[in-house]
Design a protein around this motif. Structure first.
Motif: not given
Length: 211
Positions: A12-39
């Protein structure tokens, strides 16, 4: 080209664990604004690992939302790359290499073990522990035949040591990754025949070896 579809039964649903959420945000931060889809690849991979090595629809939707991209674009990527499993797999997901070097080294016998013990490809064993898939070259040709189980390689397989490996996994016993016959890296089965002054006769203890 095969058609890859999402599993009929979905959570019915899916949510990242806090640890994985933080890792995802770290991956997204590698890319400039507007380019987060690259992650998207690492985020989908993180979702798959969290969800028992398969990727459900709610996880794809969540990743698309996090990256501010249309769901259909995320779905296109998830269904294109075979590294993403779109249906449940066993606790131990086995990728069996069936390309030429492994076949020449005896992979057919390893495949027979899988078929006898687990059943056909994509089928999860009755105890939920195992499923398998034949894949293209995994790049460990020197130590063929081999399989990848979850994140680890198991090499130099024989029907006997592979059966034992599966028994140990099923019983929760500790297993050894890499070569199952004690080979060091991709050295000859009998040990080094050259560069022994650099690496030592055992491949480990020479003056140039790394401890």
């Amino acid at each position: 080209m095969s058609v890859r579809r999402l599993a009929d039964e979905q959570p019915a649903s899916f949510a990242f664990t806090p640890e994985n959420e933080a890792l995802c945000r770290k991956e997204m931060a590698k890319y400039p604004p507007g380019r987060q889809a690259s992650a998207i690849i690492p985020l989908l991979w993180r979702a798959q690992k969290q969800n028992g090595y398969w990727l459900p629809k709610p996880a794809i939707e969540l990743v698309a939302h996090m990256l501010d991209m249309p769901y259909i674009r995320a779905l296109e990527i998830a269904t294109f790359y075979t590294m993403f499993n779109l249906a449940p797999v066993g606790k131990y997901y086995i990728q069996f290499c069936g390309t030429t070097p492994c076949v020449l080294a005896g992979a057919d016998a390893i495949k027979s073990v899988l078929e006898k013990r687990i059943g056909p490809q994509h089928q999860v064993s009755a105890d939920g522990l195992f499923s398998w898939l034949e894949v293209e070259c995994l790049g460990a040709c020197c130590n063929a035949p081999m399989v990848q189980i979850n994140d680890d390689y198991y090499e130099d397989l024989t029907p006997e040591n592979f059966e034992k490996l599966l028994d140990d996994l099923a019983s929760g016993r500790e297993v050894k990754t890499g070569s199952q016959i004690g080979r060091v890296s991709s050295e000859p089965v009998g040990g080094l025949t050259s560069l022994t002054s650099l690496y030592g006769n055992d491949g480990r203890s020479g003056p140039g070896s790394v401890g």
